[in-house]
Design a protein around this motif. Structure first.
Motif, short mmCIF file in Angstrom:
data_model
loop_
_atom_site.label_atom_id
_atom_site.label_comp_id
_atom_site.label_asym_id
_atom_site.label_seq_id
_atom_site.Cartn_x
_atom_site.Cartn_y
_atom_site.Cartn_z
N PRO A 1 -0.24 -3.74 10.63
CA PRO A 1 -1.65 -3.51 10.35
C PRO A 1 -2.02 -3.49 8.86
N GLU A 2 -1.05 -3.66 7.97
CA GLU A 2 -1.34 -3.54 6.53
C GLU A 2 -2.19 -4.73 6.08
N VAL A 3 -3.47 -4.49 5.82
CA VAL A 3 -4.43 -5.57 5.61
C VAL A 3 -4.20 -6.28 4.27
N THR A 4 -4.19 -5.54 3.19
CA THR A 4 -4.12 -6.19 1.86
C THR A 4 -2.74 -6.80 1.63
N PHE A 5 -1.68 -6.09 2.00
CA PHE A 5 -0.35 -6.66 1.85
C PHE A 5 -0.21 -7.92 2.69
N GLY A 6 -0.64 -7.86 3.95
CA GLY A 6 -0.55 -9.04 4.80
C GLY A 6 -1.33 -10.20 4.24
N ALA A 7 -2.54 -9.92 3.73
CA ALA A 7 -3.36 -10.99 3.15
C ALA A 7 -2.67 -11.63 1.95
N GLU B 1 0.82 -1.19 0.00
CA GLU B 1 0.00 0.00 0.00
C GLU B 1 0.87 1.26 0.00
N GLU B 2 0.31 2.33 -0.54
CA GLU B 2 1.08 3.58 -0.68
C GLU B 2 1.61 4.08 0.66
N GLN B 3 0.82 3.94 1.71
CA GLN B 3 1.23 4.42 3.03
C GLN B 3 1.67 3.29 3.95
N ALA B 4 1.93 2.13 3.38
CA ALA B 4 2.32 0.97 4.21
C ALA B 4 3.59 1.27 5.00
N PHE B 5 3.67 0.66 6.19
CA PHE B 5 4.85 0.75 7.06
C PHE B 5 5.12 2.19 7.50
N SER B 6 4.07 2.99 7.58
CA SER B 6 4.19 4.35 8.09
C SER B 6 3.02 4.62 9.03
N GLU B 7 3.13 5.68 9.79
CA GLU B 7 2.05 6.04 10.70
C GLU B 7 0.81 6.53 9.96
N SER C 1 -8.00 2.98 -1.59
CA SER C 1 -9.02 2.96 -2.63
C SER C 1 -9.28 1.52 -3.09
N ASP C 2 -10.47 1.28 -3.60
CA ASP C 2 -10.79 -0.04 -4.13
C ASP C 2 -9.84 -0.41 -5.26
N ALA C 3 -9.50 0.58 -6.10
CA ALA C 3 -8.61 0.31 -7.24
C ALA C 3 -7.23 -0.11 -6.76
N SER C 4 -6.71 0.52 -5.71
CA SER C 4 -5.37 0.16 -5.22
C SER C 4 -5.38 -1.23 -4.60
N ILE C 5 -6.47 -1.60 -3.95
CA ILE C 5 -6.58 -2.94 -3.37
C ILE C 5 -6.61 -3.98 -4.48
N ARG C 6 -7.39 -3.72 -5.51
CA ARG C 6 -7.46 -4.68 -6.63
C ARG C 6 -6.10 -4.84 -7.31
N LYS C 7 -5.39 -3.72 -7.48
CA LYS C 7 -4.07 -3.81 -8.14
C LYS C 7 -3.10 -4.62 -7.31
N LEU C 8 -3.09 -4.40 -5.99
CA LEU C 8 -2.19 -5.14 -5.13
C LEU C 8 -2.48 -6.64 -5.22
N VAL C 9 -3.75 -6.99 -5.20
CA VAL C 9 -4.13 -8.40 -5.31
C VAL C 9 -3.72 -8.96 -6.67
N ASP C 10 -3.91 -8.18 -7.72
CA ASP C 10 -3.54 -8.64 -9.07
C ASP C 10 -2.04 -8.94 -9.16
N VAL C 11 -1.22 -8.03 -8.63
CA VAL C 11 0.23 -8.21 -8.73
C VAL C 11 0.72 -9.30 -7.79
N ASN C 12 0.27 -9.28 -6.54
CA ASN C 12 0.82 -10.18 -5.53
C ASN C 12 0.22 -11.57 -5.54
N LEU D 1 -8.85 1.78 5.81
CA LEU D 1 -10.12 2.39 5.39
C LEU D 1 -9.92 3.50 4.36
N ASP D 2 -8.71 4.01 4.27
CA ASP D 2 -8.42 5.05 3.27
C ASP D 2 -7.93 4.48 1.95
#
Length: 238
Positions: free
Chosen positions: A145-151, A82-88, A96-107, A93-94
């Motif tokens: 706490p990074e949900v999509t990356f962790g998943a 995620e763009e803000q992963a590993f930062s405060e 975007s649906d598009a960023s979540i889909r892209k992360l799943v597509d790549v990973n 919840l912030d």
């Protein structure tokens, strides 16, 4: 030995390209573009496949078409976060649906599609090895706490377990590297002791990961390392 490193242009992937192999070995790098100024182990040869796994379907077909029919080792070193992963500032919840889909597509999607095409090429080897770059974020109670990356990294564990069972009789050795925070700023050309000082003991030099992967490649066909957890000595999550 023929070794493919997917995601080999920078950071850990570049270090693996530059640090692995012995005279007579062939390395195959995969990334969006071939990096300049690579320094290989003397006597090794290199081919490069340019493909963007951000477009999984097209990239997978490109890679499969250019990969030799026989491989000994596949190191899959692909993952975005995620763009803000590993930062405060990170907030699931912030995202975007598009960023979540892209992360799943790549990973996840790209990984599954490419493994489907490349595992048969690995199985031509007398000792086929698949090494997947995971993360300590995929471990239970990782403290992240990074949900999509962790998943997506948990999904990698599931793929590895299933591949081990599905191809056990073909002796496919599948290893997942659960890596902590890496020092990717210092390349292999940086002296190890200098690289180890960056981050005050909270970063793992890529040199150490290359050393461990090289050890995996020199095991006999009677054994394999199922999972390797490698955090920094100063990582208080472990």
């Amino acid at each position: 030995m023929k070794t493919m490193v997917v995601g080999g242009s920078r950071g850990l992937g570049r270090a693996l390209i530059e640090g692995l192999g012995k005279p007579g070995d062939r390395l195959i790098g995969v990334s969006r573009s071939q990096p300049k100024g690579l320094t290989l182990v003397p006597g090794t040869s290199l081919n490069w496949i340019e493909a963007d796994l951000g477009e999984p379907v097209a990239a997978v077909e490109q890679i499969a078409a250019q990969t030799p029919d026989d491989l000994d080792v596949l190191i899959y070193n692909v993952g975005i976060w995620e763009e803000q992963a590993f930062s405060e500032q990170y907030s699931f919840l912030d995202d975007s649906d598009a960023s979540i889909r892209k992360l799943v597509d790549v990973n996840i999607t790209a990984t599954l599609l490419l493994l489907k095409r490349l595992v048969p090429k690995l199985l031509t080897s007398s000792r086929p090895q698949l090494i997947l770059t995971g993360s300590t974020s995929a471990l239970r109670q990782s403290g992240r706490p990074e949900v999509t990356f962790g998943a997506s990294k948990f999904a990698l564990n599931g793929m590895a377990d299933a591949l081990r069972e599905g191809f056990r009789h073909q002796k496919l050795a599948v290893t997942v590297l659960h890596l902590g925070y890496l020092n990717t700023d210092d390349p292999l050309s940086t002296p190890l002791q200098d690289a180890a000082q960056r981050g005050g003991g909270r970063l793992v030099p890529v040199h150490d990961v290359v050393t461990m992967v090289d050890a995996l490649l020199h095991l006999s066909d009677a054994s394999f390392v199922r999972e390797l957890v490698m955090p920094a000595i100063g990582d208080d999550r472990f």
